[in-house]
Design a protein around this motif. Structure first.
Motif, PDB file in Angstrom:
ATOM      1  N   THR A 138       0.543 -18.321 -88.234  1.00  0.00           N
ATOM      2  CA  THR A 138       0.160 -19.415 -89.126  1.00  0.00           C
ATOM      3  C   THR A 138       1.226 -19.759 -90.167  1.00  0.00           C
ATOM      4  O   THR A 138       1.439 -20.942 -90.452  1.00  0.00           O
ATOM      5  CB  THR A 138      -1.180 -19.080 -89.824  1.00  0.00           C
ATOM      6  N   ASN A 149      -2.674 -19.047 -78.812  1.00  0.00           N
ATOM      7  CA  ASN A 149      -3.489 -18.291 -79.771  1.00  0.00           C
ATOM      8  C   ASN A 149      -2.654 -17.744 -80.923  1.00  0.00           C
ATOM      9  O   ASN A 149      -3.125 -17.674 -82.062  1.00  0.00           O
ATOM     10  CB  ASN A 149      -4.219 -17.156 -79.047  1.00  0.00           C
ATOM     11  N   TYR A 171      -2.217 -20.404 -83.446  1.00  0.00           N
ATOM     12  CA  TYR A 171      -3.426 -20.665 -84.213  1.00  0.00           C
ATOM     13  C   TYR A 171      -3.724 -19.573 -85.239  1.00  0.00           C
ATOM     14  O   TYR A 171      -4.389 -19.823 -86.234  1.00  0.00           O
ATOM     15  CB  TYR A 171      -4.632 -20.797 -83.276  1.00  0.00           C
ATOM     16  N   SER A 172      -3.216 -18.350 -84.995  1.00  0.00           N
ATOM     17  CA  SER A 172      -3.654 -17.241 -85.854  1.00  0.00           C
ATOM     18  C   SER A 172      -2.492 -16.476 -86.476  1.00  0.00           C
ATOM     19  O   SER A 172      -2.129 -16.703 -87.640  1.00  0.00           O
ATOM     20  CB  SER A 172      -4.544 -16.289 -85.038  1.00  0.00           C
ATOM     21  N   VAL A 173      -1.860 -15.606 -85.713  1.00  0.00           N
ATOM     22  CA  VAL A 173      -0.870 -14.682 -86.262  1.00  0.00           C
ATOM     23  C   VAL A 173       0.328 -15.414 -86.858  1.00  0.00           C
ATOM     24  O   VAL A 173       0.839 -15.032 -87.912  1.00  0.00           O
ATOM     25  CB  VAL A 173      -0.400 -13.693 -85.166  1.00  0.00           C
ATOM     26  N   GLY A 218      -1.118 -23.072 -88.360  1.00  0.00           N
ATOM     27  CA  GLY A 218      -2.416 -22.884 -87.719  1.00  0.00           C
ATOM     28  C   GLY A 218      -3.013 -24.155 -87.167  1.00  0.00           C
ATOM     29  O   GLY A 218      -2.323 -25.026 -86.647  1.00  0.00           O
ATOM     30  N   GLU A 219      -4.339 -24.272 -87.308  1.00  0.00           N
ATOM     31  CA  GLU A 219      -5.052 -25.415 -86.746  1.00  0.00           C
ATOM     32  C   GLU A 219      -4.804 -26.703 -87.521  1.00  0.00           C
ATOM     33  O   GLU A 219      -5.095 -27.799 -87.036  1.00  0.00           O
ATOM     34  CB  GLU A 219      -6.553 -25.126 -86.706  1.00  0.00           C
TER      35      GLU A 219
END
Length: 390
Positions: free
Chosen positions: A143, A136, A139-141, A148-149
């Motif tokens: 990036t 996670n 994917y987020s913090v 990310g994705e």
């Protein structure tokens, strides 16, 4: 409980034979895998890479009995580290692999130090929690580091400082990973991964045969008894965890040779579960078992999953026309999109009838053949014995 002689029934000569046979089998894989349609470079690389991943996981789970559901975190970390080396410094895979393994080792030290305070199911849940946390975060913090994705990929304007310093010209397009100027694509990339696999197998073999490996086996057999004798197993468990994480980082680094990108999906819990299946399917605690499990699962994933209705109809074309469609309809449940069903049935049968994995089945078959030959030999001797003359 396995005895030490059963666990370590070896000699330098025997180990040399094992290494020679293993090296020949790996290097000739494009030949003997051709009849089953698995001789193309990309799949061969996957066999080698996930074989390394399974070898490392087996050092932890097979020798100590500690089940980790978070090893994909180190696989992903190794991939991210290798891609950053490609972007910032050089396309030479040696530096990328070294950096990927070192970064994975650092993460493994931190995760192992925390998770090894518990054992059993609590250890497994802790490792899973860490892996999902890393997933996670990627994917987020994080990036800016992981992209990310979208996944971390190469770009034309990457600095690649070392390559620029030595005047390496990568041409107009995106560069390919290389080994001191030798571009690693196709079978060249496979043979590089194959050599790394052979080295990784040799290290695993040495660990299995070493006093350190025997201590890990003792921890798995009866950790409480070792504690009563004043032996502290935690440092040994941490070292095993770190070595296992380094193997995962090595596999992650090699993955960017096949595809120079790193995405968070490589850190997902399903990737961790996959290496668990590989190890159990082949035989945890054996040298060859995890490699066998990795090969079977990757073969199912890439060959069985590609079989479609038209191919099946062609394969069963020898049947009467009235039977072709019903047979194809039944078989298609187990291949193509249904390949997971076949794998699930195989895994279920192995767990029920061969708790030691496919290697246990091979050992049983070998023992049966030896017993059969011994019995036939005794009958021959008895039948051919001459009676004394009267």
């Amino acid at each position: 409980m396995a005895s030490i002689t059963q666990f370590n029934p070896s000699s330098p000569k025997r180990d040399l034979i094992i290494m020679v046979v293993f090296a020949v089998a790996v290097l000739t894989a494009p030949i003997w895998l051709a009849p089953v349609g698995a001789s193309y470079p990309d799949l061969l690389q996957r066999f080698a890479i996930f074989g390394i991943f399974a070898l490392g996981f087996n050092i932890l789970f097979g020798l100590t009995g500690y089940l980790s559901f978070g090893h994909a975190a180190f696989l992903g970390v190794g991939s991210y580290a290798a891609v950053w080396i490609f972007k910032l410094l050089t396309m030479n895979v040696v530096l990328a692999i070294i950096f990927g393994v070192l970064v994975a080792a650092i993460f493994a030290v931190v995760v192992g130090f925390i998770c090894l305070r518990r054992s059993g199911i609590y250890f497994a849940i802790l490792t899973l929690a860490f892996a999902q946390m890393f997933y996670n975060l990627a994917y987020s913090v994080l990036t800016p580091i992981t992209n990310g994705e979208t996944a971390l990929t190469l770009a034309l304007d990457d600095p690649r400082a070392i390559d620029a310093m030595f005047g390496v010209d990568h041409g107009a397009g995106l560069p390919a990973p290389s080994l001191f100027g030798l571009e690693l694509t196709g079978f060249t990339a496979f043979y590089f991964c194959a050599v790394v696999l052979i080295i990784a197998f040799w290290v695993s073999l040495k660990i299995f045969r070493s006093p350190f490996g025997l201590k890990l086996l003792a921890i798995k057999s009866n950790q409480n008894r070792m504690l009563y004798t004043g032996f502290n197993p935690k440092p040994y468990l941490l070292v095993a965890f770190v070595i296992s994480g380094m193997y995962a980082g090595l596999a992650g680094s090699l993955m960017v040779i096949t595809d120079p990108l790193a995405g968070a999906e490589r850190m997902q819990w399903t990737a961790s579960g996959e290496v668990v299946l590989m190890t159990i399917l082949g035989g945890a605690g054996t040298l060859i078992g995890p490699l066998l499990g990795a090969g079977i699962i990757k073969y199912f994933e890439n060959i069985f999953s590609a079989l479609h209705h038209a191919q099946l109809a062609e394969s069963f074309g020898f049947l009467p026309n009235a039977l072709v469609e019903p047979v194809v309809s039944v078989v298609s449940l187990f291949v193509g999109e249904g390949w997971h069903l076949t794998l699930g049935i195989l895994f279920m049968l192995v767990v029920i009838f061969l708790p030691g994995g496919l290697m246990e089945g091979i050992r049983r078959l070998s023992a049966y053949v030896r017993a059969k030959r011994a019995g036939d030999g005794e009958e021959t001797v008895a039948g051919g014995a001459t009676q004394p003359s009267e």
